[in-house]
Scaffold this active site. Structure first.
Site, PDB file in Angstrom:
ATOM      1  N   ARG A   1       0.638  -1.342   0.021  1.00  0.00           N
ATOM      2  CA  ARG A   1      -0.055   0.197  -0.001  1.00  0.00           C
ATOM      3  C   ARG A   1       0.854   1.326  -0.062  1.00  0.00           C
ATOM      4  O   ARG A   1       2.123   1.374   0.199  1.00  0.00           O
ATOM      5  CB  ARG A   1      -1.022  -0.093   1.139  1.00  0.00           C
TER       6      ARG A   1
ATOM      7  N   LYS B   1      -8.685  -1.836   1.138  1.00  0.00           N
ATOM      8  CA  LYS B   1      -8.473  -0.863   2.416  1.00  0.00           C
ATOM      9  C   LYS B   1      -9.575   0.440   1.795  1.00  0.00           C
ATOM     10  O   LYS B   1      -9.822   1.010   3.042  1.00  0.00           O
ATOM     11  CB  LYS B   1      -7.223  -0.310   2.531  1.00  0.00           C
TER      12      LYS B   1
ATOM     13  N   HIS C   1     -10.055  -3.471  12.544  1.00  0.00           N
ATOM     14  CA  HIS C   1      -9.197  -4.101  11.968  1.00  0.00           C
ATOM     15  C   HIS C   1      -8.779  -5.475  12.496  1.00  0.00           C
ATOM     16  O   HIS C   1      -7.895  -5.319  13.338  1.00  0.00           O
ATOM     17  CB  HIS C   1      -7.706  -3.169  11.669  1.00  0.00           C
TER      18      HIS C   1
ATOM     19  N   SER D   1      -1.056  -6.014   9.505  1.00  0.00           N
ATOM     20  CA  SER D   1      -0.692  -7.100   8.568  1.00  0.00           C
ATOM     21  C   SER D   1       0.834  -7.911   9.183  1.00  0.00           C
ATOM     22  O   SER D   1       1.635  -7.103   9.587  1.00  0.00           O
ATOM     23  CB  SER D   1      -0.396  -6.587   7.214  1.00  0.00           C
TER      24      SER D   1
ATOM     25  N   LYS E   1      -3.353 -12.172  12.098  1.00  0.00           N
ATOM     26  CA  LYS E   1      -4.631 -12.279  12.028  1.00  0.00           C
ATOM     27  C   LYS E   1      -5.168 -13.493  11.284  1.00  0.00           C
ATOM     28  O   LYS E   1      -6.002 -14.053  11.824  1.00  0.00           O
ATOM     29  CB  LYS E   1      -5.035 -10.907  11.735  1.00  0.00           C
ATOM     30  N   THR E   2      -4.938 -13.459  10.172  1.00  0.00           N
ATOM     31  CA  THR E   2      -5.379 -14.209   9.195  1.00  0.00           C
ATOM     32  C   THR E   2      -5.083 -15.864   9.672  1.00  0.00           C
ATOM     33  O   THR E   2      -5.882 -16.638   9.657  1.00  0.00           O
ATOM     34  CB  THR E   2      -4.935 -14.163   7.891  1.00  0.00           C
TER      35      THR E   2
ATOM     36  N   ASP F   1     -10.124  -9.980   8.517  1.00  0.00           N
ATOM     37  CA  ASP F   1      -9.413  -8.847   8.440  1.00  0.00           C
ATOM     38  C   ASP F   1     -10.306  -7.477   9.010  1.00  0.00           C
ATOM     39  O   ASP F   1      -9.848  -6.777   9.543  1.00  0.00           O
ATOM     40  CB  ASP F   1      -8.819  -8.622   7.007  1.00  0.00           C
TER      41      ASP F   1
ATOM     42  N   ARG G   1       0.860 -12.454  -1.685  1.00  0.00           N
ATOM     43  CA  ARG G   1      -0.465 -12.876  -1.306  1.00  0.00           C
ATOM     44  C   ARG G   1      -1.223 -13.672  -1.985  1.00  0.00           C
ATOM     45  O   ARG G   1      -0.957 -13.811  -3.259  1.00  0.00           O
ATOM     46  CB  ARG G   1      -1.299 -11.740  -0.775  1.00  0.00           C
TER      47      ARG G   1
END
Length: 547
Positions: free
Chosen positions: A75, A215, A234, A254, A258-259, A273, A339
């Site tokens: 990003r 996002k 988030h 990130s 989390k995932t 997410d 990803r």
């Protein structure tokens, strides 16, 4: 209807339109005219066929789409702008969001529409939010076919019949081949992400990184929902099998897990997410997952690994064998931020509704590159607020442009780049939700142990999973806890199945005195960072500061 520019009266070539859409809400109705062809709401097989014909990627094993995002593999948060207006002037966190005046936005919008003339455009009409009361309708207009496939996975798809009357609340126009002029368009660089909340329009240009689409929707919801007493988060979330009341949420940036940690085969995945917390419980904002694939393996993350070989999954910036198309999960020559994007139903234990009850457990994930934090700690409500507003982690390499190794950072609310409002708005919402519905709060370190980054090693994922399992099933609360001398939170002394040495990070260092220096440095960093919030918080949270 999105309040975009009015339809032009000048004579323009007739655009060929195909797909299923509302005939009273076409691109022309939105002032987007003169494109060659407009493809509305194509399904996965057609999107892949178009992407391959246009040379946007290659067909991978199982019918995946292998793509490369060029020079932008993360990003661009510094290129995010918000239009200043009477509505936004007092409601936007301008310290983290760049201002753009309305005139510059209008010129940018007009120039992007002119750039789109004669080109094929791909349109997806989708929902952001699983809760019917709070969801928004989003139209994504893409120059790249694979961006349309990506966002079709990541958001929630309407039933086919709903498309006949779909009118978007917000519209995103994404043209990677358009490069902004900072002088003409009032932006920082040739890459620009600009939001006009009044006109309900988001413009993205100069970057092929698909995560900007995802996002962008999250930022919109982060702006809208607090006014409706909904906490946008988030975080990932899961619940016990067959029991959506036994719910856990996982805050984290990130790269913090989390995932990975929410994709627990023994629990039902709600989402990986982005979620909202309203009066009836929590709900997923999305309909898919966007998982980091660096060092992914079938042994540690079988569900996510399997999804990387399923039909229509978008494989982003991964190295693969040119002949066999076999993916290389260890080769990070393109980026460590490799990803995969896939629909939620590719995870076998995913929730079908995206809805659950109020969380019983709130887990805050941090990736501590100093090697100071314990693998898990229990927080009081005041400590939870302190660590939520602090948002300490180590920025994952590759997630943002220019980050090449883990970088200690404070990202308030574990999502500063996505917060259009001041962090205290979200902090107070979380505090009120915890007070109203109750939850046990945990801080989990997935970063380093035995030393800082470069000397120590990453926390074993098996140990993290074991600690989380014990926390969520209640057995961890029965263990003996000690008070951490640096941060004051409670740390378990022993946990069955976990090496006791891991629970005392000082003991894992070869030089305990060096640990003490690193701990003091980190505590001071926390205190210095938290000074910005002192005028806006209650005394119990202020007292968490370590002197």
């Amino acid at each position: 209807m999105s309040a975009l520019s009015p339809c032009s009266t000048e004579e323009l070539p007739v655009t060929i339109e195909t797909g299923r859409f509302n005939p009273n809400f076409t691109l022309r109705h939105q002032g987007i005219e003169g494109c060659a062809r407009a493809f509305y709401n194509l399904t996965e097989p057609d999107l892949i066929s178009h992407a391959l014909r246009r040379g946007e990627g290659e067909l991978g094993i199982g019918g995946t789409l292998l793509v490369n995002t060029g020079k932008f593999t993360g990003r661009s948060p510094k290129d995010k702008h918000v239009v200043v207006s009477p509505t936004t002037e007092d409601n936007v966190w301008w310290e983290r969001n760049r201002r753009m005046d309305r005139a510059s936005f209008d010129v940018l919008h007009a120039d992007m529409l002119a750039h789109a003339k004669g080109r094929d455009l791909y349109v997806q009409d989708l929902y952001g939010g699983a809760d019917l009361e709070y969801r928004i309708k989003v139209r994504i207009v893409s120059e790249l076919t694979w961006h349309n496939l990506f966002i079709r996975h990541l958001l929630i798809r309407p039933d086919r019949a709903e498309l006949d009357s779909f009118v978007a609340d917000f519209t995103i126009i994404n043209l990677p081949s358009f490069f902004a002029d900072p002088v003409r368009h009032g932006c920082r660089t040739e890459t620009v992400i600009a939001i006009d909340f009044d006109r309900k329009l988001l413009l993205i240009a100069g970057t092929e990184y698909a995560g900007e689409n995802k996002k962008g929707v999250f930022t919109i919801l982060n702006y809208l929902l607090p006014d409706r007493d909904v906490m946008p988060m988030h975080c990932s979330a899961n619940h016990a099998p067959g029991d959506p009341v036994d719910t856990a949420i996982f805050f984290g940036l990130s790269g913090t897990g989390k995932t990975t940690l929410s994709a627990d085969p023994n629990r039902t995945l709600i989402g990986d997410d982005e979620h909202g917390w309203c009066s009836s419980g929590i709900f997923n904002f999305e309909g898919g997952c966007y998982a980091k694939t660096i060092h992914l393996s079938p042994e540690t993350e079988p569900e996510i690994y399997a999804a990387t070989y399923k039909f229509s999954t978008v494989i982003e910036n991964m190295v693969y064998d040119e002949q066999t198309k076999e993916l290389d999960f260890a080769d990070d020559r393109l980026t460590v931020n490799m990803r995969s994007a896939y629909p939620m139903h590719y995870i076998s234990n995913a929730s079908q509704s995206g809805l659950a009850g109020h969380p019983k457990h709130i887990v805050m994930l941090t990736c501590d590159a100093f090697g100071v934090m314990p693998p898990i700690a229990r927080l009081t409500p005041a400590q939870a607020m302190y660590h939520f507003l602090s948002g300490f982690t180590s920025k994952a390499a590759g997630t943002e442009r220019g980050v090449t190794e883990p970088e200690p950072t404070f990202s308030t609310c574990f999502g500063a780049p996505f917060l259009p409002r001041r962090p205290e708005v979200y902090g107070k919402l979380l505090r009120d939700k915890i007070a109203t519905y109750g939850a046990t709060c945990w801080l989990v370190n997935t970063g380093w142990t035995g030393g800082a980054h470069g000397q120590g090693q990453r926390m074993p994922i098996a140990a993290t999973r074991a600690l989380l399992t014990a926390a969520l099933n209640g057995s961890l609360s029965t263990q003996t806890f000690r008070k951490d001398p640096n941060f004051g939170f409670e740390v378990p002394v022993t946990v069955p199945g976990v090496d006791a040495a891991l629970l005392d990070p000082r003991s894992t260092w070869a030089d305990p005195v060096a640990y003490d220096r690193a701990a003091r440095k980190l505590v001071d960093m926390f205190a210095d960072n938290f000074g910005q919030f002192l005028p806006h918080i209650d005394s119990d949270v202020r007292e968490v500061l370590i002197s």
